[in-house]
Design a protein around this motif. Structure first.
Motif: not given
Length: 90
Positions: A9-12, A15, A81
């Motif tokens: 996952y981005d950013p985590d 989120h 994302v």
């Protein structure tokens, strides 16, 4: 393609998946795992899902909703994302 593909996952995770129903997150993670399996066999996953052209931000359906991901073949990494759950799961 390399066998060391992974996804994250981005950013985590908090989120991207925070507040999303667990069954939706499980399905997105299952599909991300399947993308990894395909990438490890040499399939170009940057053309899977929906998007204007290969590469860039891709969209894939999941449990009546969808999720957005990027493919970074140089890493090799699939980046989730955003998850958009179905309306009835909110």
């Amino acid at each position: 393609m390399s066998a060391d593909w992974r996804w994250e996952y981005d950013p985590d995770q908090d989120h991207v998946a925070g507040g999303i129903p667990a069954h939706v997150v499980r399905e997105v993670e299952r599909l991300a795992d399947q993308l990894i399996v395909l990438a490890r066999t040499g399939i170009d996953v940057s053309d899977l899902g929906n998007g204007p052209r290969p590469g860039g931000l891709r969209r894939m359906d999941a449990v009546g909703g969808w999720f957005y991901f990027l493919v970074a073949p140089r890493e090799p990494l699939i980046i989730v994302v955003r998850i958009v759950p179905p309306f009835d799961a909110l």
